[in-house]
Every structure is written in C-alpha cells, then in structure tokens.
Scaffold this motif. Sequence first.
Motif, PDB file in Angstrom:
ATOM      1  N   LEU A  18      12.844 -12.969  -5.043  1.00 31.12           N
ATOM      2  CA  LEU A  18      11.858 -12.803  -3.983  1.00 31.12           C
ATOM      3  C   LEU A  18      11.427 -14.186  -3.531  1.00 31.12           C
ATOM      4  O   LEU A  18      11.432 -15.131  -4.334  1.00 31.12           O
ATOM      5  CB  LEU A  18      10.615 -12.048  -4.479  1.00 31.12           C
ATOM      6  CG  LEU A  18      10.611 -10.524  -4.509  1.00 31.12           C
ATOM      7  CD1 LEU A  18       9.306 -10.041  -5.124  1.00 31.12           C
ATOM      8  CD2 LEU A  18      10.814  -9.930  -3.133  1.00 31.12           C
ATOM      9  N   ARG A  19      11.015 -14.286  -2.272  1.00 34.37           N
ATOM     10  CA  ARG A  19      10.409 -15.521  -1.796  1.00 34.37           C
ATOM     11  C   ARG A  19       9.022 -15.210  -1.247  1.00 34.37           C
ATOM     12  O   ARG A  19       8.863 -14.440  -0.301  1.00 34.37           O
ATOM     13  CB  ARG A  19      11.245 -16.196  -0.708  1.00 34.37           C
ATOM     14  CG  ARG A  19      10.707 -17.590  -0.371  1.00 34.37           C
ATOM     15  CD  ARG A  19      11.541 -18.329   0.625  1.00 34.37           C
ATOM     16  NE  ARG A  19      11.298 -17.915   1.998  1.00 34.37           N
ATOM     17  CZ  ARG A  19      11.528 -18.673   3.067  1.00 34.37           C
ATOM     18  NH1 ARG A  19      12.014 -19.898   2.908  1.00 34.37           N
ATOM     19  NH2 ARG A  19      11.308 -18.209   4.276  1.00 34.37           N
ATOM     20  N   LEU A  20       8.037 -15.805  -1.869  1.00 34.76           N
ATOM     21  CA  LEU A  20       6.666 -15.669  -1.400  1.00 34.76           C
ATOM     22  C   LEU A  20       6.356 -16.786  -0.409  1.00 34.76           C
ATOM     23  O   LEU A  20       6.842 -17.903  -0.552  1.00 34.76           O
ATOM     24  CB  LEU A  20       5.683 -15.743  -2.565  1.00 34.76           C
ATOM     25  CG  LEU A  20       5.892 -14.751  -3.710  1.00 34.76           C
ATOM     26  CD1 LEU A  20       4.773 -14.913  -4.740  1.00 34.76           C
ATOM     27  CD2 LEU A  20       5.968 -13.338  -3.210  1.00 34.76           C
ATOM     28  N   SER A  21       5.542 -16.449   0.572  1.00 37.46           N
ATOM     29  CA  SER A  21       5.080 -17.436   1.548  1.00 37.46           C
ATOM     30  C   SER A  21       3.561 -17.475   1.546  1.00 37.46           C
ATOM     31  O   SER A  21       2.905 -16.466   1.272  1.00 37.46           O
ATOM     32  CB  SER A  21       5.570 -17.076   2.955  1.00 37.46           C
ATOM     33  OG  SER A  21       6.969 -17.040   3.028  1.00 37.46           O
ATOM     34  N   CYS A  22       3.020 -18.619   1.871  1.00 37.95           N
ATOM     35  CA  CYS A  22       1.580 -18.781   1.987  1.00 37.95           C
ATOM     36  C   CYS A  22       1.325 -19.611   3.237  1.00 37.95           C
ATOM     37  O   CYS A  22       1.649 -20.802   3.272  1.00 37.95           O
ATOM     38  CB  CYS A  22       1.006 -19.464   0.764  1.00 37.95           C
ATOM     39  SG  CYS A  22      -0.742 -19.906   0.911  1.00 37.95           S
ATOM     40  N   ALA A  23       0.775 -18.964   4.245  1.00 36.27           N
ATOM     41  CA  ALA A  23       0.497 -19.624   5.517  1.00 36.27           C
ATOM     42  C   ALA A  23      -0.966 -20.044   5.561  1.00 36.27           C
ATOM     43  O   ALA A  23      -1.863 -19.239   5.292  1.00 36.27           O
ATOM     44  CB  ALA A  23       0.808 -18.689   6.672  1.00 36.27           C
ATOM     45  N   ALA A  24      -1.190 -21.298   5.907  1.00 40.49           N
ATOM     46  CA  ALA A  24      -2.547 -21.831   5.974  1.00 40.49           C
ATOM     47  C   ALA A  24      -3.003 -21.936   7.425  1.00 40.49           C
ATOM     48  O   ALA A  24      -2.216 -22.263   8.307  1.00 40.49           O
ATOM     49  CB  ALA A  24      -2.617 -23.197   5.326  1.00 40.49           C
ATOM     50  N   SER A  25      -4.265 -21.674   7.639  1.00 43.94           N
ATOM     51  CA  SER A  25      -4.854 -21.826   8.969  1.00 43.94           C
ATOM     52  C   SER A  25      -6.259 -22.366   8.816  1.00 43.94           C
ATOM     53  O   SER A  25      -6.813 -22.399   7.722  1.00 43.94           O
ATOM     54  CB  SER A  25      -4.882 -20.488   9.710  1.00 43.94           C
ATOM     55  OG  SER A  25      -5.701 -19.562   9.034  1.00 43.94           O
ATOM     56  N   GLY A  26      -6.830 -22.798   9.910  1.00 43.20           N
ATOM     57  CA  GLY A  26      -8.176 -23.343   9.880  1.00 43.20           C
ATOM     58  C   GLY A  26      -8.180 -24.849   9.993  1.00 43.20           C
ATOM     59  O   GLY A  26      -9.024 -25.439  10.638  1.00 43.20           O
ATOM     60  N   ARG A  27      -7.253 -25.467   9.292  1.00 42.20           N
ATOM     61  CA  ARG A  27      -7.039 -26.906   9.409  1.00 42.20           C
ATOM     62  C   ARG A  27      -5.717 -27.213   8.751  1.00 42.20           C
ATOM     63  O   ARG A  27      -5.157 -26.397   8.027  1.00 42.20           O
ATOM     64  CB  ARG A  27      -8.179 -27.690   8.742  1.00 42.20           C
ATOM     65  CG  ARG A  27      -8.306 -27.499   7.252  1.00 42.20           C
ATOM     66  CD  ARG A  27      -9.325 -28.450   6.666  1.00 42.20           C
ATOM     67  NE  ARG A  27      -9.576 -28.196   5.257  1.00 42.20           N
ATOM     68  CZ  ARG A  27      -8.817 -28.649   4.275  1.00 42.20           C
ATOM     69  NH1 ARG A  27      -7.749 -29.372   4.535  1.00 42.20           N
ATOM     70  NH2 ARG A  27      -9.131 -28.404   3.011  1.00 42.20           N
ATOM     71  N   THR A  28      -5.222 -28.399   8.980  1.00 38.72           N
ATOM     72  CA  THR A  28      -3.985 -28.777   8.322  1.00 38.72           C
ATOM     73  C   THR A  28      -4.236 -28.953   6.831  1.00 38.72           C
ATOM     74  O   THR A  28      -5.307 -29.392   6.413  1.00 38.72           O
ATOM     75  CB  THR A  28      -3.426 -30.080   8.919  1.00 38.72           C
ATOM     76  OG1 THR A  28      -2.212 -30.404   8.232  1.00 38.72           O
ATOM     77  CG2 THR A  28      -4.414 -31.223   8.765  1.00 38.72           C
ATOM     78  N   PHE A  29      -3.275 -28.578   6.046  1.00 35.52           N
ATOM     79  CA  PHE A  29      -3.404 -28.760   4.613  1.00 35.52           C
ATOM     80  C   PHE A  29      -2.397 -29.779   4.102  1.00 35.52           C
ATOM     81  O   PHE A  29      -2.101 -29.844   2.930  1.00 35.52           O
ATOM     82  CB  PHE A  29      -3.222 -27.418   3.889  1.00 35.52           C
ATOM     83  CG  PHE A  29      -1.803 -26.926   3.828  1.00 35.52           C
ATOM     84  CD1 PHE A  29      -1.127 -26.545   4.979  1.00 35.52           C
ATOM     85  CD2 PHE A  29      -1.130 -26.844   2.621  1.00 35.52           C
ATOM     86  CE1 PHE A  29       0.174 -26.092   4.925  1.00 35.52           C
ATOM     87  CE2 PHE A  29       0.175 -26.395   2.565  1.00 35.52           C
ATOM     88  CZ  PHE A  29       0.823 -26.014   3.716  1.00 35.52           C
ATOM     89  N   SER A  30      -1.864 -30.566   5.038  1.00 31.44           N
ATOM     90  CA  SER A  30      -0.804 -31.502   4.660  1.00 31.44           C
ATOM     91  C   SER A  30      -1.267 -32.541   3.653  1.00 31.44           C
ATOM     92  O   SER A  30      -0.443 -33.150   2.977  1.00 31.44           O
ATOM     93  CB  SER A  30      -0.259 -32.199   5.908  1.00 31.44           C
ATOM     94  OG  SER A  30      -1.283 -32.897   6.578  1.00 31.44           O
ATOM     95  N   ASN A  31      -2.577 -32.750   3.545  1.00 31.73           N
ATOM     96  CA  ASN A  31      -3.093 -33.726   2.579  1.00 31.73           C
ATOM     97  C   ASN A  31      -3.541 -33.083   1.279  1.00 31.73           C
ATOM     98  O   ASN A  31      -4.112 -33.760   0.422  1.00 31.73           O
ATOM     99  CB  ASN A  31      -4.261 -34.493   3.187  1.00 31.73           C
ATOM    100  CG  ASN A  31      -3.817 -35.390   4.323  1.00 31.73           C
ATOM    101  OD1 ASN A  31      -2.695 -35.884   4.320  1.00 31.73           O
ATOM    102  ND2 ASN A  31      -4.691 -35.590   5.288  1.00 31.73           N
ATOM    103  N   ASN A  32      -3.322 -31.801   1.134  1.00 29.92           N
ATOM    104  CA  ASN A  32      -3.783 -31.093  -0.058  1.00 29.92           C
ATOM    105  C   ASN A  32      -2.636 -30.709  -0.969  1.00 29.92           C
ATOM    106  O   ASN A  32      -1.630 -30.176  -0.494  1.00 29.92           O
ATOM    107  CB  ASN A  32      -4.508 -29.805   0.340  1.00 29.92           C
ATOM    108  CG  ASN A  32      -5.791 -30.055   1.079  1.00 29.92           C
ATOM    109  OD1 ASN A  32      -5.801 -30.135   2.314  1.00 29.92           O
ATOM    110  ND2 ASN A  32      -6.853 -30.213   0.337  1.00 29.92           N
TER     111      ASN A  32
END
Length: 122
Positions: A18-32
């Motif tokens: 299986l491949r799970l995905s987690c989509a982020a919104s609200g702000r970029t999470f590239s620094n997290n």
Amino acid sequence: QVQLVESGGGLVQAGDSLRLSCAASGRTFSNNPMAWFRQAPGKEREFVAAVSWRGISTLYADSVKGRFTMSRDGARNTVYLQMNSLKPEDTAVYYCAAGLAFSREARGYDDWGQGTQVTVSS
C-alpha cells in the motif's frame, strides 16, 4: 496552522503493498520534518518513519525497516509511505505528523492528521 490529510489506507492481504499519502495545506511544510505514526487497537501510538525537512535523511522503526519507505514531494506538499510486504501486525490507524524536531518522539510533532486505517489480513 498546517492541515494534514491522509489517504491510501485499506484492507489488504499479508504480503501486499500500500502507499499512504499525506497532503498538507494551510502553509508550506517544506521546512518541517514529517513523520508517520500508527496506533493499533489497545496499544499506544508508535513511531513508524520520519523524513527530514529536505528529505535527505530518514528514520524508521526497526519493525518496518526494509519494508517501508518514506518520501516527500515538496512541490506537491505531500509525503508518502510506501509499505511493502505487509504483515497482520502492521494493522493500525496511520497518522501523518509535522513538527520541528526530526525525531522518533511524538512530542516533537505539533500537527497531526486524522489518520487512515490499514488492515492486513493473514
């Protein structure tokens, strides 16, 4: 505040992938740093995998090392968990998390998704 939405869970047989995905919104999470945790019925939430903010480094729980791979796509603001050779003991609700600390500790992550169920039958 980051909003995280997991998808990709389901019912599979032992040995499947299986491949799970987690989509982020609200702000970029590239620094997290980002992580996956899981919680099985009657058990405490446990660490599964983490990826550093640049995606260069990863951490894995011993129980999934060699079977699971975590990655991130900064352009899509999404992280993934590729799960191969699934076992019944992988059955759990899987949670995506974003935080400030690249670690195995849940307290290092401030934002959490609602979770996606993964069920592996024997």
